[in-house]
Design a protein around this motif. Structure first.
Motif, PDB file in Angstrom:
ATOM      1  N   ARG A 176       0.817  -1.207   0.000  1.00 55.64           N
ATOM      2  CA  ARG A 176       0.000   0.000   0.000  1.00 55.64           C
ATOM      3  C   ARG A 176       0.855   1.263   0.000  1.00 55.64           C
ATOM      4  O   ARG A 176       0.384   2.321  -0.362  1.00 55.64           O
ATOM      5  N   HIS A 177       2.094   1.157   0.368  1.00 60.12           N
ATOM      6  CA  HIS A 177       2.992   2.301   0.472  1.00 60.12           C
ATOM      7  C   HIS A 177       3.933   2.308  -0.731  1.00 60.12           C
ATOM      8  O   HIS A 177       4.456   1.268  -1.131  1.00 60.12           O
ATOM      9  N   SER A 178       4.171   3.473  -1.289  1.00 62.50           N
ATOM     10  CA  SER A 178       4.954   3.565  -2.527  1.00 62.50           C
ATOM     11  C   SER A 178       6.413   3.188  -2.313  1.00 62.50           C
ATOM     12  O   SER A 178       7.001   2.441  -3.110  1.00 62.50           O
ATOM     13  N   LEU A 179       7.044   3.683  -1.241  1.00 58.02           N
ATOM     14  CA  LEU A 179       8.446   3.372  -1.012  1.00 58.02           C
ATOM     15  C   LEU A 179       8.653   1.906  -0.642  1.00 58.02           C
ATOM     16  O   LEU A 179       9.642   1.292  -1.044  1.00 58.02           O
ATOM     17  N   LYS A 180       7.730   1.344   0.110  1.00 56.65           N
ATOM     18  CA  LYS A 180       7.837  -0.078   0.432  1.00 56.65           C
ATOM     19  C   LYS A 180       7.670  -0.929  -0.819  1.00 56.65           C
ATOM     20  O   LYS A 180       8.343  -1.956  -0.981  1.00 56.65           O
ATOM     21  N   ALA A 181       6.775  -0.513  -1.710  1.00 57.03           N
ATOM     22  CA  ALA A 181       6.613  -1.249  -2.970  1.00 57.03           C
ATOM     23  C   ALA A 181       7.868  -1.145  -3.827  1.00 57.03           C
ATOM     24  O   ALA A 181       8.293  -2.128  -4.451  1.00 57.03           O
ATOM     25  N   LEU A 182       8.480   0.028  -3.867  1.00 56.55           N
ATOM     26  CA  LEU A 182       9.713   0.200  -4.628  1.00 56.55           C
ATOM     27  C   LEU A 182      10.839  -0.653  -4.053  1.00 56.55           C
ATOM     28  O   LEU A 182      11.559  -1.339  -4.789  1.00 56.55           O
ATOM     29  N   ALA A 183      10.987  -0.639  -2.726  1.00 54.58           N
ATOM     30  CA  ALA A 183      12.037  -1.437  -2.091  1.00 54.58           C
ATOM     31  C   ALA A 183      11.782  -2.934  -2.257  1.00 54.58           C
ATOM     32  O   ALA A 183      12.712  -3.707  -2.511  1.00 54.58           O
ATOM     33  N   GLY A 184      10.524  -3.353  -2.132  1.00 49.91           N
ATOM     34  CA  GLY A 184      10.212  -4.768  -2.309  1.00 49.91           C
ATOM     35  C   GLY A 184      10.480  -5.251  -3.720  1.00 49.91           C
ATOM     36  O   GLY A 184      10.997  -6.365  -3.928  1.00 49.91           O
TER      37      GLY A 184
END
Length: 566
Positions: A176-184
């Protein structure tokens, strides 16, 4: 009672309706056309420059092979990066906006939504690659590349783009979070690209030779295997099948993860007493309170210290690896450590740029930017406070990584000490190289703050920041350096001369050429970072309120306009 289906009991439904709609929307976007033009133009410039260099006396006998290798590796890097910026936040953004749930109120399935997003995002990555392929085909006429190698490389690059998009779609379906999606997405891509080959490489030390097993799931291994057809087709089919499995998993999970589940306050509160002693947590709270009273914007920007923990963890691991190599004297592993250090630097640039872009982008989405504009804080105080908060998060681990980079350069210098007559130039090149990392991060941070204030979302701002500050200037600097240096040798008399004894004596320019290749790009890079920092800083200080007001969507009351009496 349910209504009877139309057309004699047959429920007619358009197959993949979201795909049709998204493709119609994508055809009207300007980037669908201009990305192809830009990609073809860049490939023409690089290819033309390499053909020009092939006319020089020291060039190899197969210019088509060098041109093909350079352009295909650049195309592979572009294909693998497409999932980071095109699909890693496409579904999670819909979750944050609250529009994904409306789609599932209809008869749409998970694969309808996933494939619809995949098709529209794939256009922005596949079209530039298709524009480059005709330029790559000219290497067949130049020489050095056979037809089989060409088509295998093209299939591997397209497969890498599809795999990267599928990885980003899977991570976006559960995030749901943009930075977490990018890091994942970055971590999962790195896992697929490197873990299998690492395991197979360790197995080769025990057995008689390298036997690809887990490496077959890597799109990078399929690209490397394009030189020979033995392992290419199994690697291509396995990695392509893994990509479809990732899309199937995303289609299954997207219907089950779009709702925001309630979380208790106890689960969301990260107490400092769990990770630090009571005295340490009390000192941290006291410093936070002092920072909040002194500069509340800096306190807001430095609250999410979990992002700094990632950088701290990477810095500590790199420090431990450096100390082990230095104490054991394993010279064979220094090159591996240098390559890993370069990858860590790239990841650090991406992470810091994304965090800098996130602050104003998330503040605009949540409405906090309007509160900042309504506060008595001046524009300079808001911008400078944001910079201080980011500096508090990343300054110490970045300084540690910079010292490690300097230690690596000094260690490499000691290995060749005694054979260089230009020791002071080498010292200057080491000092300039050590300054590049913090200078790049400062430029990325300030320009990222500006892009976060003016862009649509965090990922778009991050992509613009990396393109404008790092990728485009890096290509321009090194391309111009590679073009100017040989021409300067031709017209400046830089070729070896023959003495009276018949011995070939290299001129002074040839001896200095490697040092010039290090110094000139580094100095141009520092100059580039200075202009980006100065331009973004002045733009934010002078026009912050104007830019912020443009980015805020006006609120309409829905009442008819008041018509004044004449």
């Amino acid at each position: 009672m349910a209504a009877a289906p139309r057309n004699g009991g047959i429920n007619v439904m358009t197959f993949l309706p979201i795909v049709e709609r998204e493709l119609r929307v994508a055809t009207r976007r300007w980037n669908t056309y201009w990305l192809r033009v830009i990609a073809a133009g860049v490939a023409l410039i690089i290819g033309g420059g390499m053909l020009l260099l092939s006319l020089l006396p020291f060039a190899g006998s197969m210019p088509g092979s060098a041109m093909f290798g350079t352009l295909t590796w650049l195309s592979l890097a572009t294909a693998l990066g497409s999932g980071l910026f095109f699909t890693s936040d496409c579904l999670s953004e819909e979750k944050r906006e609250g529009t994904l749930g409306f789609l599932f109120l209809t008869d749409l399935r998970g694969y309808d939504v996933v494939l619809g997003k995949l098709f529209v995002t794939s256009l922005r990555s596949i079209f530039p690659l298709l524009a480059i392929f005709p330029i790559l085909a000219t290497t067949l006429l130049i020489g050095g590349v056979d037809v089989g190698h060409f088509w295998r490389a093209m299939l591997a690059i397209v497969n890498a783009a599809f795999f990267s998009l599928a990885v980003g779609m899977l991570v976006s379906s559960i995030s749901r979070h943009s930075l977490k999606a990018l890091a994942g997405t970055l971590l999962l891509l790195a896992l697929f690209l490197g873990f299998g080959q690492l395991v197979d490489g360790l197995g080769a030390l025990v057995s008689s030779g390298f036997k690809p097993r887990l490496s077959l799931a890597s799109p990078g291994f399929a690209f490397v295997s394009a030189n020979y057809a033995r392992d290419f087709w199994p690697a291509l089919m396995v990695s392509h099948g893994v990509g479809w499995l990732l899309l199937a998993a995303a289609s299954f999970l997207v219907r089950r993860t779009w709702q925001e589940k309630p979380v208790s306050m106890q689960a969301t509160r990260l107490s400092l007493n769990r990770v630090a002693p009571a005295s340490t947590s009390a000192r941290i709270r006291l410093r936070d309170a002092q920072l909040r009273d002194k500069n509340p914007v800096a306190w807001l920007a430095a609250r999410e210290w979990g992002y700094a923990l990632v950088v701290w963890l990477v810095a500590v691991v790199m420090l431990a690896a450096f100390l082990v190599l230095w104490l054991t004297g394993a010279n064979a592993l220094w090159h591996v450590w240098g390559g890993v250090n370069s990858l860590v630097s790239i990841g650090l640039y991406l992470w810091v740029a994304a965090k800098a872009c996130q602050f104003f982008a998330e503040a605009r989405r949540s409405g906090a930017l309007e509160l900042l504009l309504a506060s008595p804080l001046s524009s300079r105080e808001v911008v400078h406070g944001t910079w201080l908060g980011l500096l508090r998060l990343f300054a110490v681990p970045v300084l540690l990584l910079t010292c490690l980079h300097l230690a690596l350069l000094l260690t490499g210098r000691q290995g060749s000490a005694g054979s260089d007559d230009f020791e002071w130039v080498q010292t200057v090149s080491i000092a300039v190289g050590a300054l590049m990392a913090p200078a790049n991060l400062i430029a990325l941070t300030w320009f990222g703050l500006w892009m976060g204030l003016t862009s649509k979302n965090t990922l778009t701002a991050t992509l613009k920041t990396l393109l404008y500050v790092q990728i485009i200037p890096w290509f321009a600097i090194y391309f111009l350096t590679a073009m100017i240096m040989p021409l300067f040798m031709i017209f400046g008399g830089g070729w070896p001369t023959t003495t009276q004894a018949g011995l070939s004596q290299p001129p002074m320019l040839v001896l200095w050429l490697p040092l010039l290749f290090m110094l000139v790009p580094a100095l141009l890079g520092l100059l580039k970072n200075f202009f980006f920092w100065l331009g973004a800083r002045n733009k934010l200080f002078r026009h912050f309120r104007e830019l912020a007001m443009r980015s805020i969507t006006p609120v309409h009351s829905g009442l008819p306009p008041v018509i004044k009496a004449p």
